[in-house]
Write an enzyme that holds these catalytic residues in place. Structure first.
Site, PDB file in Angstrom:
ATOM      1  N   ASP A 212       0.832  -1.191   0.000  1.00 28.09           N
ATOM      2  CA  ASP A 212       0.000   0.000   0.000  1.00 28.09           C
ATOM      3  C   ASP A 212       0.877   1.254   0.000  1.00 28.09           C
ATOM      4  O   ASP A 212       1.879   1.331   0.724  1.00 28.09           O
ATOM      5  CB  ASP A 212      -0.894  -0.020   1.251  1.00 28.09           C
ATOM      6  CG  ASP A 212      -1.896   1.105   1.283  1.00 28.09           C
ATOM      7  OD1 ASP A 212      -2.735   1.176   0.375  1.00 28.09           O
ATOM      8  OD2 ASP A 212      -1.827   1.918   2.226  1.00 28.09           O
TER       9      ASP A 212
ATOM     10  N   GLU B 209       1.712  -0.669  -5.119  1.00 24.47           N
ATOM     11  CA  GLU B 209       0.685   0.322  -5.424  1.00 24.47           C
ATOM     12  C   GLU B 209       1.421   1.647  -5.515  1.00 24.47           C
ATOM     13  O   GLU B 209       1.635   2.336  -4.520  1.00 24.47           O
ATOM     14  CB  GLU B 209      -0.386   0.391  -4.329  1.00 24.47           C
ATOM     15  CG  GLU B 209      -1.498   1.366  -4.709  1.00 24.47           C
ATOM     16  CD  GLU B 209      -2.155   2.065  -3.516  1.00 24.47           C
ATOM     17  OE1 GLU B 209      -3.286   2.541  -3.669  1.00 24.47           O
ATOM     18  OE2 GLU B 209      -1.522   2.152  -2.440  1.00 24.47           O
TER      19      GLU B 209
END
Length: 521
Positions: free
Chosen positions: A204, A263
């Site tokens: 993330d 990401e």
């Protein structure tokens, strides 16, 4: 699937809260995912990526982690996680877990220690604490904005009144990755989950951990609305790559080709490719493809740019249409027909594809959720002007009746539209023309056709305006973006179509917003 399985894998994203609820509390959980593994195996995916299930106060749906080595009771136990990984492996499905290294929860033990510690202490050094500006320190230390709205700084109630940095919600303080202690902690966290058997990590905010020296002002109000067009001192800093070189050493020390997936929102495909050099990560989400408009010229350009950017680093390109942070592409593209065609286009491209739960059912964005059920922190942080991401997170329907359409026995944490009964798995399984059966057929053909998935190039064919067509060995994909039926030479027999089509003489007639797969003997 080769040892480098990730190069052509189809990876299914499970948003854990909204996939399947095993205990009737209205929230999805790990035993619920395990109960639906037969569905995923039948669908034909190679791996599953599961959003965070760690101990968390749930200020941001679990992306605010209080303990990276514990399962939140809402989702189950560590034994449940181990059983899920083991059974997935038994069914030939690999498991990727979400890791959140940019920030912790404000309830994390480290942050609680920092609030109790003195200014300039080792405890505070794990995060970004700074004195405020102004005569009394009442102004934020710089002009950085939170992704969720408002300033990226919150003033503490400590005696010294320092501020702390949070690029997201105030409940998500950013870690200071300049500190060796932070780096060492996450290497241990990687090993913890690799020892449990996971096959990789989706990282993330992979582009956000390192901040520019001195935390300088951006100088551009509203700079996050310009994300993607300018360099920002808190995203995509060169120093982040040193972190991933250390992580790659850990991943490579385990058997079975364990992977890291970034990401990373960057300014260009070339910047994304930097995360995928041979000693760093394995994949990165292709947000340039996800955000492209539904037209032939834009998509051809982004496909070419994406493939070209990955060539120097010998990394596979990834393709994604939806996820838990963006509007579902049925709604974004404007119709189910376009979404069906987009699925066949994506699955025909070389590299790895990501499928977000429910897209294989043709689920649209839920645009009319009542305000009193909205839970995304974006809603409150924006002064209730941005409804946030809840509309793409509504629990998926499994049956046409029963509590929450088979999601669980106790309702669902977000209300499902009544017409989702007709979009349920049970309804679509019986319909050969359903979106679900299209995905199943496409994934079956993708496994059977050696020219699909593998490789890194496409051969564009000369076709009319508003049409894309490319060849990959004996396989051809045609997509008609225009308003009228396109007539093209049939490059083999039709394997699959996203909608109606016809053949006439040696031609294939492809209607508007339709994709067709063909193959020569």
């Amino acid at each position: 699937m080769t040892q480098d399985w990730w190069r052509e894998a189809v990876i299914y994203q499970v948003y854990v809260r909204s996939f399947a609820d095993s205990n009737g509390d209205g929230v999805g959980d790990l035993p619920g995912i395990r109960s639906r593994l037969p569905y995923l195996a039948d669908l034909g995916v190679d791996a599953v990526w599961i959003t965070p299930f760690y101990a968390s106060p749930m200020a941001d749906g679990g992306y605010d982690v209080a303990d990276y080595r514990a399962i939140d009771p809402l989702f189950g136990t560590l034994d449940d996680a181990k059983a899920l990984v083991d059974e997935a492996h038994d069914r030939g499905i690999r498991v990727i877990v979400d890791l959140v290294p940019n920030h912790t929860s404000d309830r994390h033990e480290w942050f609680q220690q920092a609030l109790k510690a003195e200014k300039d202490s080792p405890e505070r050094a794990r995060y970004h604490f700074r004195d405020g500006r102004g005569d009394r320190g009442d102004l934020p230390p710089n002009d950085w904005e939170s992704v969720f709205g408002g300033p990226a700084w919150t003033k503490t109630e400590t005696a010294d009144g320092q501020w702390y940095l949070h690029l997201f919600a105030p409940e998500q303080p950013d870690l200071n990755w300049d500190q060796p202690e932070v780096r060492g902690e996450f290497l241990d966290i990687l090993r913890f989950w690799l020892d449990l058997g996971v096959d990789g990590f989706r990282i993330d905010v992979a582009h956000g951990m390192v901040k520019a020296d001195g935390l300088p002002d951006v100088g551009t109000p509203g700079h996050l609305k310009l994300l993607g067009t300018q360099a920002l001192p808190f995203f995509d800093q060169d120093g982040v790559h040193e972190i991933y070189r250390d992580w790659r050493k850990v991943l490579d020390s385990y058997p079975g080709s364990r992977i890291g997936v970034a990401e990373a929102w960057t300014r260009s495909p070339e910047r994304t490719a930097r995360y995928l050099r041979s000693d760093e990560l394995h994949q990165a989400f292709n947000f340039h493809y996800l955000t492209a408009e539904w037209n032939a010229a834009d998509l051809k350009q982004v496909i070419d740019d994406s493939l070209a950017a990955m060539t120097p680093v010998a990394a596979p390109t990834t393709w994604v249409l939806s996820n838990h942070d963006v509007q579902r592409h049925v709604t974004r593209y404007g119709s189910v027909a376009r979404a069906r065609a987009a699925a066949l286009l994506m699955l025909a491209l070389p590299g790895s594809a990501y499928v977000y739960q429910g897209e294989e059912l043709g689920l649209p964005e839920v645009l009319d959720l009542p305000e009193d059920v909205l839970q995304d922190p974006v809603w409150e942080r924006s002064g209730r002007t941005d409804r946030g991401r809840d509309g793409c997170r509504v629990p998926i329907p499994w049956t046409p009746d029963g509590p929450s359409f088979g999601f669980g026995d106790g309702g669902s944490w977000l209300p499902q539209p009544a017409d989702w009964a007709e979009l349920s798995v049970a309804k679509q399984q019986a319909d050969p023309n359903s979106v679900l059966e299209l995905y199943r057929s496409a994934l079956r053909v993708r496994r059977e056709q050696p020219d699909l998935g593998a490789g890194s190039e496409v051969e564009w064919l000369d076709v009319p305006e508003h049409v894309l067509s490319f060849r990959r060995g004996a396989f051809t994909c045609v997509v008609n973006f225009g308003p009228d039926t396109a007539r093209l030479p049939a490059d083999g027999r039709v394997l699959l179509s996203s909608g109606g089509y016809a053949t006439e003489d040696a031609d294939v007639l492809v209607p508007a917003d339709t994709a067709v797969w063909l193959a020569r003997p």
